[in-house]
Design a protein around this motif. Structure first.
Motif, mmCIF file in Angstrom:
data_model
loop_
_atom_site.group_PDB
_atom_site.id
_atom_site.type_symbol
_atom_site.label_atom_id
_atom_site.label_comp_id
_atom_site.label_asym_id
_atom_site.label_seq_id
_atom_site.Cartn_x
_atom_site.Cartn_y
_atom_site.Cartn_z
ATOM 1 N N PRO A 13 -2.311 -5.681 -20.267
ATOM 2 C CA PRO A 13 -2.358 -7.062 -19.779
ATOM 3 C C PRO A 13 -1.158 -7.382 -18.893
ATOM 4 O O PRO A 13 -0.103 -6.740 -18.994
ATOM 5 N N ALA A 14 -1.332 -8.372 -18.043
ATOM 6 C CA ALA A 14 -0.278 -8.732 -17.094
ATOM 7 C C ALA A 14 1.022 -9.116 -17.793
ATOM 8 O O ALA A 14 2.116 -8.831 -17.291
ATOM 9 N N THR A 15 0.924 -9.722 -18.958
ATOM 10 C CA THR A 15 2.122 -10.166 -19.670
ATOM 11 C C THR A 15 2.963 -8.994 -20.189
ATOM 12 O O THR A 15 4.144 -9.154 -20.482
ATOM 13 N N GLY A 65 1.041 2.383 -12.238
ATOM 14 C CA GLY A 65 -0.009 1.405 -12.508
ATOM 15 C C GLY A 65 0.554 0.041 -12.826
ATOM 16 O O GLY A 65 0.068 -0.992 -12.326
ATOM 17 N N ALA A 66 1.608 0.009 -13.651
ATOM 18 C CA ALA A 66 2.215 -1.278 -14.024
ATOM 19 C C ALA A 66 2.898 -1.935 -12.833
ATOM 20 O O ALA A 66 2.738 -3.140 -12.582
ATOM 21 N N VAL A 67 3.657 -1.155 -12.080
ATOM 22 C CA VAL A 67 4.359 -1.705 -10.911
ATOM 23 C C VAL A 67 3.359 -2.187 -9.857
ATOM 24 O O VAL A 67 3.515 -3.267 -9.272
ATOM 25 N N SER A 68 2.338 -1.380 -9.613
ATOM 26 C CA SER A 68 1.350 -1.737 -8.591
ATOM 27 C C SER A 68 0.629 -3.032 -8.938
ATOM 28 O O SER A 68 0.404 -3.893 -8.073
ATOM 29 N N LYS A 69 0.269 -3.193 -10.213
ATOM 30 C CA LYS A 69 -0.427 -4.423 -10.612
ATOM 31 C C LYS A 69 0.484 -5.631 -10.473
ATOM 32 O O LYS A 69 0.033 -6.716 -10.059
ATOM 33 N N ALA A 70 1.766 -5.448 -10.778
ATOM 34 C CA ALA A 70 2.717 -6.547 -10.631
ATOM 35 C C ALA A 70 2.840 -6.964 -9.157
ATOM 36 O O ALA A 70 2.842 -8.152 -8.835
ATOM 37 N N PHE A 71 2.926 -5.980 -8.272
ATOM 38 C CA PHE A 71 3.019 -6.288 -6.842
ATOM 39 C C PHE A 71 1.723 -6.920 -6.333
ATOM 40 O O PHE A 71 1.753 -7.875 -5.553
ATOM 41 N N GLU A 72 0.591 -6.365 -6.760
ATOM 42 C CA GLU A 72 -0.697 -6.869 -6.277
ATOM 43 C C GLU A 72 -0.945 -8.303 -6.737
ATOM 44 O O GLU A 72 -1.579 -9.101 -6.023
ATOM 45 N N THR A 73 -0.442 -8.649 -7.912
ATOM 46 C CA THR A 73 -0.612 -10.016 -8.421
ATOM 47 C C THR A 73 0.074 -11.022 -7.509
ATOM 48 O O THR A 73 -0.431 -12.136 -7.301
ATOM 49 N N ARG A 74 1.203 -10.631 -6.943
ATOM 50 C CA ARG A 74 1.946 -11.554 -6.087
ATOM 51 C C ARG A 74 1.559 -11.443 -4.614
ATOM 52 O O ARG A 74 1.486 -12.439 -3.904
ATOM 53 N N TRP A 75 1.309 -10.190 -4.151
ATOM 54 C CA TRP A 75 0.960 -9.973 -2.739
ATOM 55 C C TRP A 75 -0.400 -9.297 -2.673
ATOM 56 O O TRP A 75 -0.507 -8.086 -2.826
ATOM 57 N N ASP A 76 -1.421 -10.078 -2.451
ATOM 58 C CA ASP A 76 -2.791 -9.560 -2.448
ATOM 59 C C ASP A 76 -2.981 -8.508 -1.347
ATOM 60 O O ASP A 76 -2.633 -8.728 -0.185
ATOM 61 N N GLY A 77 -3.514 -7.346 -1.727
ATOM 62 C CA GLY A 77 -3.799 -6.286 -0.764
ATOM 63 C C GLY A 77 -2.641 -5.348 -0.490
ATOM 64 O O GLY A 77 -2.786 -4.383 0.281
ATOM 65 N N ILE A 78 -1.488 -5.571 -1.116
ATOM 66 C CA ILE A 78 -0.300 -4.778 -0.791
ATOM 67 C C ILE A 78 -0.435 -3.326 -1.258
ATOM 68 O O ILE A 78 0.083 -2.405 -0.598
ATOM 69 N N LEU A 122 6.809 3.674 -3.618
ATOM 70 C CA LEU A 122 7.573 2.526 -4.110
ATOM 71 C C LEU A 122 8.333 1.843 -2.983
ATOM 72 O O LEU A 122 8.395 0.601 -2.902
ATOM 73 N N GLU A 123 8.914 2.652 -2.077
ATOM 74 C CA GLU A 123 9.640 2.053 -0.953
ATOM 75 C C GLU A 123 8.690 1.357 0.011
ATOM 76 O O GLU A 123 9.041 0.331 0.597
ATOM 77 N N MET A 124 7.497 1.880 0.148
ATOM 78 C CA MET A 124 6.496 1.210 0.990
ATOM 79 C C MET A 124 6.109 -0.130 0.379
ATOM 80 O O MET A 124 5.969 -1.147 1.092
ATOM 81 N N LEU A 125 5.924 -0.157 -0.934
ATOM 82 C CA LEU A 125 5.618 -1.426 -1.602
ATOM 83 C C LEU A 125 6.715 -2.456 -1.341
ATOM 84 O O LEU A 125 6.432 -3.614 -0.999
ATOM 85 N N ARG A 126 7.953 -2.027 -1.521
ATOM 86 C CA ARG A 126 9.077 -2.955 -1.326
ATOM 87 C C ARG A 126 9.147 -3.440 0.118
ATOM 88 O O ARG A 126 9.306 -4.632 0.368
ATOM 89 N N LEU A 127 9.061 -2.510 1.052
ATOM 90 C CA LEU A 127 9.181 -2.895 2.461
ATOM 91 C C LEU A 127 8.078 -3.874 2.860
ATOM 92 O O LEU A 127 8.356 -4.895 3.519
ATOM 93 N N ILE A 128 6.848 -3.599 2.479
ATOM 94 C CA ILE A 128 5.740 -4.493 2.830
ATOM 95 C C ILE A 128 5.921 -5.857 2.178
ATOM 96 O O ILE A 128 5.652 -6.899 2.800
ATOM 97 N N SER A 129 6.401 -5.877 0.941
ATOM 98 C CA SER A 129 6.620 -7.161 0.261
ATOM 99 C C SER A 129 7.721 -7.957 0.979
ATOM 100 O O SER A 129 7.615 -9.180 1.139
ATOM 101 N N PHE A 130 8.771 -7.278 1.428
ATOM 102 C CA PHE A 130 9.843 -7.966 2.161
ATOM 103 C C PHE A 130 9.293 -8.580 3.454
ATOM 104 O O PHE A 130 9.605 -9.731 3.787
ATOM 105 N N LEU A 131 8.496 -7.796 4.160
ATOM 106 C CA LEU A 131 7.975 -8.270 5.449
ATOM 107 C C LEU A 131 6.971 -9.405 5.257
ATOM 108 O O LEU A 131 6.916 -10.318 6.075
ATOM 109 N N GLN A 132 6.184 -9.358 4.176
ATOM 110 C CA GLN A 132 5.223 -10.438 3.935
ATOM 111 C C GLN A 132 5.940 -11.725 3.535
ATOM 112 O O GLN A 132 5.473 -12.825 3.886
ATOM 113 N N ASP A 133 7.041 -11.604 2.809
ATOM 114 C CA ASP A 133 7.805 -12.799 2.449
ATOM 115 C C ASP A 133 8.411 -13.466 3.678
ATOM 116 O O ASP A 133 8.541 -14.681 3.744
ATOM 117 N N ASP A 134 8.803 -12.615 4.657
ATOM 118 C CA ASP A 134 9.363 -13.176 5.889
ATOM 119 C C ASP A 134 8.321 -13.932 6.679
ATOM 120 O O ASP A 134 8.607 -14.859 7.401
#
Length: 272
Positions: A83-85, A128-141, A260-272
Motif C-alpha cells: 500500500p502507498a502508506t 517498485g516502491a520508489v517508482s510508485k512514490a514518484f508516479e503518485t506525485r508525477w503522473d507518467g514519470i 533513479l537519476e532519470m526519475l530525479r532529473l525528470i521530477s526536477f524539470l517537471q517541478d520547474d
C-alpha cells in the motif's frame, strides 16, 4: 601486457600453441584478488583442448536478462501489493539491504546465482516502491524514465560495439574514480537527509541538483562501457562461466542507478 580490467591481470604469454589447443592463452589469471592457474599439458606446456564451461557473450546476455526479469517482476509485485502508506519504510529497508548485499557481492566477487538473484529481488522491491512514490506525485514519470534509461543503455552499447568509445586503462580509471566519488557524495547527502529531514542542495530540485543529476547520468552511462570492456576481456581470457553473473550484476547495478537519476532529473524539470 597488463589488462585494462581493474579486476583482471593477464600474465605474459608463451608462443602460440597448436591450433587444437585452446584458451586461455596465459598460464594464470587473477580475478577479484584471487589467482587461478590454467591447467597445462605437461608435454607442451599449453592449456589442453578448449573446455566448454567458459564465459561467452550469449551466456552473459542470458544471465543479464534473468537478473533484469527478476528485478522487474519484484518491482511489479511491490507496486501492486504494498500500500502507498507503507512505501517509504519498504524502500528504505530494501535500499539498505541492497546496499550491503551489493557491496558484499562486489568485494567478495560472489558468483552464486542464488545470491545474485536474491539481490535482484531486493533491488526490484526497492525500485517498485520508489517508482510508485514518484508516479503518485508525477503522473507518467515512470514510463518516461524507463524509456530514457533504455535509450541511454542501447546508445552506449552501440557506441561500444562500433568502437567509438573504448574501455582503455586510462578511461576505466577515470570513470571508476568518478563513480566512486559520486557514490560517496550521494551517501553523505542521504545521511544528512535522514538526520535533518532536508533534501539538501543536491536533491532539492534547484539548479545544483539538476547539474548533479546530469553528472550522475553521464558517469552511469560511461560505466556501461567499463562493464562491457570487463565482460569482453573476461571472455577473451576464458574465465569460467560462473563469472558471467558478475558481468550481469554490473549491468543491473548501472541500470538501477541510471533509472533513479532519470526519475530525479525528470521530477526536477517537471517541478520547474
Amino acid at each position: 601486457m597488463r589488462s585494462s580490467n581493474p579486476i583482471l591481470r593477464r600474465l605474459p604469454t608463451a608462443p602460440p600453441p597448436p591450433a587444437h589447443y585452446g584458451p586461455p592463452p596465459q598460464q594464470a589469471y587473477s580475478y577479484g584478488g584471487r589467482t587461478y592457474a590454467v591447467p597445462t599439458d605437461p608435454r607442451t606446456g599449453w592449456a589442453p583442448p578448449v573446455a566448454q564451461d567458459v564465459m561467452t557473450i550469449d551466456d552473459v546476455v542470458v544471465k543479464t536478462v534473468t537478473l533484469l526479469g527478476t528485478a522487474v517482476a519484484a518491482a511489479a509485485a511491490t507496486w501492486i501489493v504494498v500500500p502507498a502508506t507503507a512505501m517509504t519504510p519498504v524502500w528504505i529497508a530494501a535500499m539498505l539491504i541492497g546496499l550491503v548485499l551489493g557491496l558484499v557481492i562486489s568485494f567478495a566477487q560472489v558468483t552464486n546465482p542464488v545470491v545474485l538473484i536474491g539481490y535482484a529481488v531486493v533491488e526490484g522491491v526497492f525500485l517498485g516502491a520508489v517508482s510508485k512514490a514518484f508516479e503518485t506525485r508525477w503522473d507518467g514519470i515512470v514510463l518516461q524514465a524507463v524509456i530514457a534509461t533504455l535509450g541511454v543503455f542501447f546508445t552506449m552499447a552501440g557506441l561500444y560495439k562500433a568502437r567509438i568509445i573504448r574501455a582503455t586503462p586510462k578511461f576505466t580509471r577515470i570513470v571508476i574514480g568518478a563513480a566512486a566519488g559520486l557514490a560517496v557524495v550521494t551517501l553523505v547527502n542521504l545521511l544528512i537527509t535522514m538526520f535533518t529531514g532536508s533534501a539538501g542542495p543536491l536533491r532539492d530540485g534547484g539548479g545544483l541538483a539538476i547539474v548533479f543529476s546530469l553528472i550522475c547520468i553521464v558517469v552511469a552511462a560511461l560505466m556501461f562501457v567499463v562493464t562491457f570492456g570487463q565482460i569482453e576481456e573476461g571472455i577473451r581470457a576464458g574465465l569460467p562461466r560462473r563469472y558471467g553473473w558478475l558481468g550481469a550484476f554490473g549491468i543491473l547495478v548501472e541500470l538501477v542507478w541510471l533509472y533513479l537519476e532519470m526519475l530525479r532529473l525528470i521530477s526536477f524539470l517537471q517541478d520547474d
